[in-house]
Design a protein around this motif. Structure first.
Motif, PDB file in Angstrom:
ATOM      1  N   GLN A  45      21.464  29.762  24.806  1.00 55.43           N
ATOM      2  CA  GLN A  45      22.411  30.569  25.562  1.00 55.43           C
ATOM      3  C   GLN A  45      21.958  30.583  27.007  1.00 55.43           C
ATOM      4  N   ASN A  46      22.901  30.352  27.895  1.00 57.16           N
ATOM      5  CA  ASN A  46      22.614  30.472  29.321  1.00 57.16           C
ATOM      6  C   ASN A  46      22.743  31.932  29.712  1.00 57.16           C
ATOM      7  N   MET A  47      21.848  32.362  30.556  1.00 63.48           N
ATOM      8  CA  MET A  47      21.915  33.735  31.050  1.00 63.48           C
ATOM      9  C   MET A  47      21.936  33.670  32.571  1.00 63.48           C
ATOM     10  N   ALA A  48      22.558  34.666  33.178  1.00 66.46           N
ATOM     11  CA  ALA A  48      22.669  34.684  34.643  1.00 66.46           C
ATOM     12  C   ALA A  48      22.493  36.104  35.135  1.00 66.46           C
ATOM     13  N   LYS A  49      22.093  36.198  36.391  1.00 68.60           N
ATOM     14  CA  LYS A  49      21.933  37.491  37.040  1.00 68.60           C
ATOM     15  C   LYS A  49      22.302  37.312  38.501  1.00 68.60           C
ATOM     16  N   GLU A  50      23.157  38.174  39.013  1.00 67.42           N
ATOM     17  CA  GLU A  50      23.491  38.148  40.425  1.00 67.42           C
ATOM     18  C   GLU A  50      22.307  38.701  41.207  1.00 67.42           C
ATOM     19  N   SER A  98      45.366  22.772  32.756  1.00 72.52           N
ATOM     20  CA  SER A  98      44.087  23.133  33.357  1.00 72.52           C
ATOM     21  C   SER A  98      44.207  24.417  34.176  1.00 72.52           C
ATOM     22  N   ILE A  99      45.328  24.592  34.851  1.00 65.59           N
ATOM     23  CA  ILE A  99      45.555  25.824  35.610  1.00 65.59           C
ATOM     24  C   ILE A  99      45.503  27.036  34.684  1.00 65.59           C
ATOM     25  N   GLN A 100      46.035  26.884  33.479  1.00 65.50           N
ATOM     26  CA  GLN A 100      46.029  27.982  32.514  1.00 65.50           C
ATOM     27  C   GLN A 100      44.596  28.398  32.178  1.00 65.50           C
ATOM     28  N   ILE A 101      43.749  27.449  31.843  1.00 66.12           N
ATOM     29  CA  ILE A 101      42.378  27.799  31.461  1.00 66.12           C
ATOM     30  C   ILE A 101      41.585  28.259  32.682  1.00 66.12           C
ATOM     31  N   ASN A 102      41.868  27.672  33.841  1.00 66.94           N
ATOM     32  CA  ASN A 102      41.180  28.101  35.055  1.00 66.94           C
ATOM     33  C   ASN A 102      41.543  29.544  35.412  1.00 66.94           C
ATOM     34  N   HIS A 103      42.800  29.904  35.208  1.00 72.01           N
ATOM     35  CA  HIS A 103      43.234  31.274  35.465  1.00 72.01           C
ATOM     36  C   HIS A 103      42.479  32.244  34.548  1.00 72.01           C
ATOM     37  N   GLN A 104      42.375  31.885  33.279  1.00 75.56           N
ATOM     38  CA  GLN A 104      41.651  32.716  32.316  1.00 75.56           C
ATOM     39  C   GLN A 104      40.191  32.903  32.761  1.00 75.56           C
ATOM     40  N   HIS A 105      39.553  31.828  33.185  1.00 73.14           N
ATOM     41  CA  HIS A 105      38.168  31.902  33.634  1.00 73.14           C
ATOM     42  C   HIS A 105      38.051  32.730  34.926  1.00 73.14           C
ATOM     43  N   HIS A 106      38.967  32.501  35.838  1.00 73.51           N
ATOM     44  CA  HIS A 106      38.939  33.248  37.101  1.00 73.51           C
ATOM     45  C   HIS A 106      39.125  34.749  36.860  1.00 73.51           C
ATOM     46  N   MET A 107      40.038  35.101  35.991  1.00 73.72           N
ATOM     47  CA  MET A 107      40.288  36.517  35.726  1.00 73.72           C
ATOM     48  C   MET A 107      39.069  37.185  35.084  1.00 73.72           C
ATOM     49  N   SER A 108      38.339  36.452  34.269  1.00 73.33           N
ATOM     50  CA  SER A 108      37.168  37.024  33.599  1.00 73.33           C
ATOM     51  C   SER A 108      35.920  37.003  34.470  1.00 73.33           C
ATOM     52  N   LEU A 109      35.775  35.968  35.291  1.00 77.51           N
ATOM     53  CA  LEU A 109      34.581  35.808  36.124  1.00 77.51           C
ATOM     54  C   LEU A 109      34.960  35.332  37.527  1.00 77.51           C
ATOM     55  N   PRO A 110      35.622  36.194  38.313  1.00 72.69           N
ATOM     56  CA  PRO A 110      36.112  35.756  39.625  1.00 72.69           C
ATOM     57  C   PRO A 110      35.013  35.419  40.632  1.00 72.69           C
ATOM     58  N   HIS A 111      33.806  35.889  40.396  1.00 75.62           N
ATOM     59  CA  HIS A 111      32.693  35.564  41.294  1.00 75.62           C
ATOM     60  C   HIS A 111      32.112  34.178  40.998  1.00 75.62           C
ATOM     61  N   ILE A 112      32.557  33.560  39.909  1.00 72.61           N
ATOM     62  CA  ILE A 112      32.077  32.225  39.537  1.00 72.61           C
ATOM     63  C   ILE A 112      33.195  31.185  39.618  1.00 72.61           C
ATOM     64  N   PHE A 113      34.374  31.541  39.102  1.00 70.16           N
ATOM     65  CA  PHE A 113      35.470  30.583  39.018  1.00 70.16           C
ATOM     66  C   PHE A 113      36.508  30.844  40.101  1.00 70.16           C
ATOM     67  N   LYS A 114      36.907  29.762  40.780  1.00 74.87           N
ATOM     68  CA  LYS A 114      37.928  29.855  41.819  1.00 74.87           C
ATOM     69  C   LYS A 114      39.291  30.184  41.221  1.00 74.87           C
ATOM     70  N   ARG A 115      40.122  30.794  42.041  1.00 75.76           N
ATOM     71  CA  ARG A 115      41.517  31.012  41.664  1.00 75.76           C
ATOM     72  C   ARG A 115      42.214  29.650  41.681  1.00 75.76           C
ATOM     73  N   PRO A 116      42.936  29.316  40.619  1.00 77.85           N
ATOM     74  CA  PRO A 116      43.666  28.040  40.625  1.00 77.85           C
ATOM     75  C   PRO A 116      44.669  28.022  41.778  1.00 77.85           C
ATOM     76  N   GLU A 117      44.681  26.930  42.534  1.00 79.77           N
ATOM     77  CA  GLU A 117      45.530  26.866  43.715  1.00 79.77           C
ATOM     78  C   GLU A 117      46.627  25.817  43.634  1.00 79.77           C
ATOM     79  N   SER A 118      46.334  24.703  42.980  1.00 83.43           N
ATOM     80  CA  SER A 118      47.345  23.635  42.948  1.00 83.43           C
ATOM     81  C   SER A 118      47.076  22.715  41.766  1.00 83.43           C
ATOM     82  N   LEU A 119      48.073  21.930  41.434  1.00 83.42           N
ATOM     83  CA  LEU A 119      47.913  20.939  40.368  1.00 83.42           C
ATOM     84  C   LEU A 119      46.857  19.899  40.733  1.00 83.42           C
TER      85      LEU A 119
END
Length: 156
Positions: free
Chosen positions: A150-155, A18-39
């Motif tokens: 498709q979901n769309m978003a706007k900051e 899960s940390i692996q996929i969370n890292h991928q998501h965080h790197m692509s969308l850091p304003h949405i996904f948290k940085r993985p911190e622990s198991l």
């Protein structure tokens, strides 16, 4: 390769993936996904599927090591009066260890959960995929999945 139902004793290995996929998501969308911190960070998410009588987690093993996981649940979509009431399966997460991707494990996990969903009476199976995840898009298209919306978003 072996696919089996997950057990609570698999949680540490599942959370490592899960940390692996969370890292991928965080790197692509850091304003949405948290940085993985622990198991432990994702354990409640995955445990929810283990503790749900209509949920499931499958793990993929190679040489007795967990190298993939998928979770989902079956539910009756009756929350909106304008939708046809039917059993659906929603895939929560699928992850395959980076060094085991493109070897057929994702396909095997998807087919396994599809068969489980059918056995539970589900008529459709759906999932959400982030637009940046092109490899996942390719896999899902190959397996016969198509866009419903498709979901769309706007900051703001």
């Amino acid at each position: 390769m072996e696919i089996r139902e997950a057990e609570i004793s698999d949680m540490e290995n599942i959370c490592t993936l899960s940390i692996q996929i969370n890292h991928q998501h965080h790197m692509s969308l850091p304003h949405i996904f948290k940085r993985p911190e622990s198991l432990e960070q994702d354990a409640p998410y995955w445990e929810r599927y283990l503790n749900d009588e209509n949920g499931i987690i499958y793990v993929a093993l190679k040489n007795s090591q967990i190298v993939g996981a998928i979770c989902g649940n079956v539910f009756l979509n009756n929350s909106m009066p304008f939708l046809v009431e039917r059993l659906r399966c929603c895939i929560g997460t699928i992850v395959v260890a980076e060094n085991h991707q493109r070897l057929g494990l994702g396909t095997l996990l998807m087919k396994t959960i599809e068969n489980w969903a059918k056995s539970k009476g589900a008529k459709t199976i759906d999932l959400h995929v982030m637009q940046f995840n092109e490899g996942a898009y390719d896999l899902y298209k190959k397996l016969g999945y198509s866009f419903l919306s498709q979901n769309m978003a706007k900051e703001i």
